[in-house]
Motif scaffolding. Structure first.
Motif, mmCIF file in Angstrom:
data_model
loop_
_atom_site.group_PDB
_atom_site.id
_atom_site.type_symbol
_atom_site.label_atom_id
_atom_site.label_comp_id
_atom_site.label_asym_id
_atom_site.label_seq_id
_atom_site.Cartn_x
_atom_site.Cartn_y
_atom_site.Cartn_z
ATOM 1 N N UNK A 75 0.815 -1.211 0.000
ATOM 2 C CA UNK A 75 0.000 0.000 0.000
ATOM 3 C C UNK A 75 0.856 1.272 0.000
ATOM 4 N N UNK A 76 1.998 1.311 0.728
ATOM 5 C CA UNK A 76 2.835 2.508 0.646
ATOM 6 C C UNK A 76 3.349 2.792 -0.766
ATOM 7 N N UNK A 77 3.366 1.785 -1.628
ATOM 8 C CA UNK A 77 3.812 1.968 -3.013
ATOM 9 C C UNK A 77 2.621 2.288 -3.912
ATOM 10 N N UNK A 78 1.556 1.502 -3.791
ATOM 11 C CA UNK A 78 0.335 1.725 -4.579
ATOM 12 C C UNK A 78 -0.825 1.928 -3.622
ATOM 13 N N UNK A 79 -1.296 3.157 -3.522
ATOM 14 C CA UNK A 79 -2.358 3.491 -2.561
ATOM 15 C C UNK A 79 -3.625 2.695 -2.811
ATOM 16 N N UNK A 80 -3.860 2.296 -4.052
ATOM 17 C CA UNK A 80 -5.079 1.560 -4.390
ATOM 18 C C UNK A 80 -5.098 0.162 -3.790
ATOM 19 N N UNK A 81 -3.977 -0.297 -3.234
ATOM 20 C CA UNK A 81 -3.934 -1.642 -2.655
ATOM 21 C C UNK A 81 -4.505 -1.695 -1.243
ATOM 22 N N UNK A 82 -4.802 -0.550 -0.639
ATOM 23 C CA UNK A 82 -5.179 -0.546 0.780
ATOM 24 C C UNK A 82 -6.399 -1.413 1.083
ATOM 25 N N UNK A 83 -7.533 -1.113 0.460
ATOM 26 C CA UNK A 83 -8.750 -1.866 0.758
ATOM 27 C C UNK A 83 -8.623 -3.314 0.296
ATOM 28 N N UNK A 84 -7.915 -3.527 -0.800
ATOM 29 C CA UNK A 84 -7.821 -4.889 -1.330
ATOM 30 C C UNK A 84 -6.915 -5.769 -0.466
ATOM 31 N N UNK A 85 -5.863 -5.207 0.101
ATOM 32 C CA UNK A 85 -5.060 -5.965 1.060
ATOM 33 C C UNK A 85 -5.866 -6.263 2.306
ATOM 34 N N UNK A 86 -6.713 -5.338 2.710
ATOM 35 C CA UNK A 86 -7.587 -5.604 3.849
ATOM 36 C C UNK A 86 -8.522 -6.773 3.556
ATOM 37 N N UNK A 87 -9.019 -6.836 2.332
ATOM 38 C CA UNK A 87 -9.900 -7.936 1.953
ATOM 39 C C UNK A 87 -9.152 -9.271 1.970
ATOM 40 N N UNK A 88 -7.922 -9.275 1.465
ATOM 41 C CA UNK A 88 -7.120 -10.502 1.491
ATOM 42 C C UNK A 88 -6.819 -10.904 2.932
ATOM 43 N N UNK A 89 -6.524 -9.946 3.784
ATOM 44 C CA UNK A 89 -6.320 -10.213 5.213
ATOM 45 C C UNK A 89 -7.574 -10.816 5.827
ATOM 46 N N UNK A 90 -8.716 -10.242 5.512
ATOM 47 C CA UNK A 90 -9.981 -10.655 6.089
ATOM 48 C C UNK A 90 -10.371 -12.071 5.658
ATOM 49 N N UNK A 91 -10.203 -12.387 4.382
ATOM 50 C CA UNK A 91 -10.713 -13.636 3.827
ATOM 51 C C UNK A 91 -9.693 -14.763 3.771
ATOM 52 N N UNK A 92 -8.391 -14.421 3.723
ATOM 53 C CA UNK A 92 -7.359 -15.455 3.639
ATOM 54 C C UNK A 92 -6.475 -15.517 4.884
ATOM 55 N N UNK A 93 -6.354 -14.413 5.607
ATOM 56 C CA UNK A 93 -5.536 -14.419 6.815
ATOM 57 C C UNK A 93 -4.105 -13.972 6.636
ATOM 58 N N UNK A 94 -3.754 -13.389 5.486
ATOM 59 C CA UNK A 94 -2.407 -12.852 5.318
ATOM 60 C C UNK A 94 -2.297 -11.546 6.106
ATOM 61 N N UNK A 95 -1.268 -11.424 6.916
ATOM 62 C CA UNK A 95 -1.045 -10.230 7.719
ATOM 63 C C UNK A 95 -0.053 -9.339 6.984
ATOM 64 N N UNK A 96 -0.511 -8.178 6.539
ATOM 65 C CA UNK A 96 0.336 -7.261 5.771
ATOM 66 C C UNK A 96 1.008 -6.264 6.705
ATOM 67 N N UNK A 97 2.276 -6.478 6.961
ATOM 68 C CA UNK A 97 3.003 -5.584 7.844
ATOM 69 C C UNK A 97 3.248 -4.245 7.146
ATOM 70 N N UNK A 98 3.072 -3.170 7.888
ATOM 71 C CA UNK A 98 3.245 -1.845 7.308
ATOM 72 C C UNK A 98 1.986 -1.287 6.682
ATOM 73 N N UNK A 99 0.892 -2.046 6.752
ATOM 74 C CA UNK A 99 -0.383 -1.529 6.223
ATOM 75 C C UNK A 99 -0.898 -0.435 7.147
ATOM 76 N N UNK A 100 -1.444 0.650 6.600
ATOM 77 C CA UNK A 100 -1.859 1.765 7.449
ATOM 78 C C UNK A 100 -3.124 1.520 8.273
ATOM 79 N N UNK A 101 -3.925 0.526 7.909
ATOM 80 C CA UNK A 101 -5.193 0.335 8.623
ATOM 81 C C UNK A 101 -5.679 -1.100 8.432
ATOM 82 N N UNK A 102 -4.904 -2.068 8.897
ATOM 83 C CA UNK A 102 -5.222 -3.474 8.653
ATOM 84 C C UNK A 102 -6.272 -3.970 9.644
ATOM 85 N N UNK A 103 -7.476 -4.115 9.162
ATOM 86 C CA UNK A 103 -8.585 -4.650 9.951
ATOM 87 C C UNK A 103 -9.603 -5.252 8.993
#
Length: 219
Positions: A140-168
């Motif tokens: 997300x710090x590189x591509x801002x558009x990844x923020x919500x989509x990384x959250x979705x991957x975290x939510x549905x798959x369980x990958x923990x994205x370190x350095x994400x600004x709002x991982x929930x």
């Protein structure tokens, strides 16, 4: 847009210490991708975005893949003593390759007039396993558009994205403890959410209640 092979060479020239490998796609689309070592992911992503020729400044999609443990059967040659004579024989061996989770990013260049008919550049990262080592660096710090989509991957798959600004969680509620897109996910009974359960839902609910009642009696 350059091919995946050409982009790999550009990365190696600019970042010789970064571990990146080509993942070929044998399907008719032949949409090859690049697997990036998580330790170098942010540097590689920044290069892909900032390089004047590539200018991959837009991340259109982030998704996850769950790879279960896989049993591999292979034949190996071993030396055995048969009737006092050493003989090389072939044996069938089984081993289990541990599963892992994968995050996949689709990249385009808005600067060069893409997206358009050209296919995206695909990069991917994998976790160590599916249990206690599931961290990957957030892009997300590189591509801002990844923020919500990384959250979705975290939510549905369980990958923990370190350095994400709002991982929930973004789709499931805060108290939810599982990951619905995991391949071994078991659907809940839903009896407590459906006032009038029916068919398969009703059957699961009745089995659940019977099991709960048995547990109460034996405890």
């Amino acid at each position: 847009m350059k091919t995946a092979e050409e982009i790999l060479q550009a990365i190696k020239s600019a970042l010789p210490d970064a571990s990146v490998e080509l993942v070929t796609n044998p399907s008719p689309s032949a949409q090859h991708s690049l697997r990036i070592d998580p330790a170098a992911a942010v540097k590689v992503a920044s290069f892909l975005r900032d390089d004047a020729v590539l200018a991959l400044d837009y991340c259109s999609n982030v998704t996850g893949v769950d790879w279960l443990d896989k049993e591999v059967i292979e034949k190996v040659k071993v030396t055995k003593t048969v009737d006092g004579v050493e003989t090389v024989v072939e044996e069938t061996m089984k081993r289990v390759e541990p599963g892992y989770l994968e995050a996949i990013y689709h990249l385009f260049s808005m600067k060069h007039g893409q997206p358009g008919p050209a296919a995206p550049v695909v990069i991917r990262m994998r976790t160590v396993n599916r249990t206690d080592q599931v961290k990957l660096p957030s892009l997300t710090p590189v591509w801002r558009s990844a923020e919500f989509q990384e959250r979705e991957v975290f939510d549905l798959f369980g990958i923990v994205f370190t350095g994400h600004p709002d991982l929930r969680r973004i789709l499931m509620w805060d108290g939810f403890e599982d990951f619905p897109m995991r391949r071994d996910y078991v659907d809940p009974d839903d009896y407590e959410y459906e006032p009038t359960p029916h068919d398969e839902v009703l059957k699961r609910a009745e089995e659940h209640k019977a099991k709960a009642a048995t547990t109460e009696v034996t405890s």
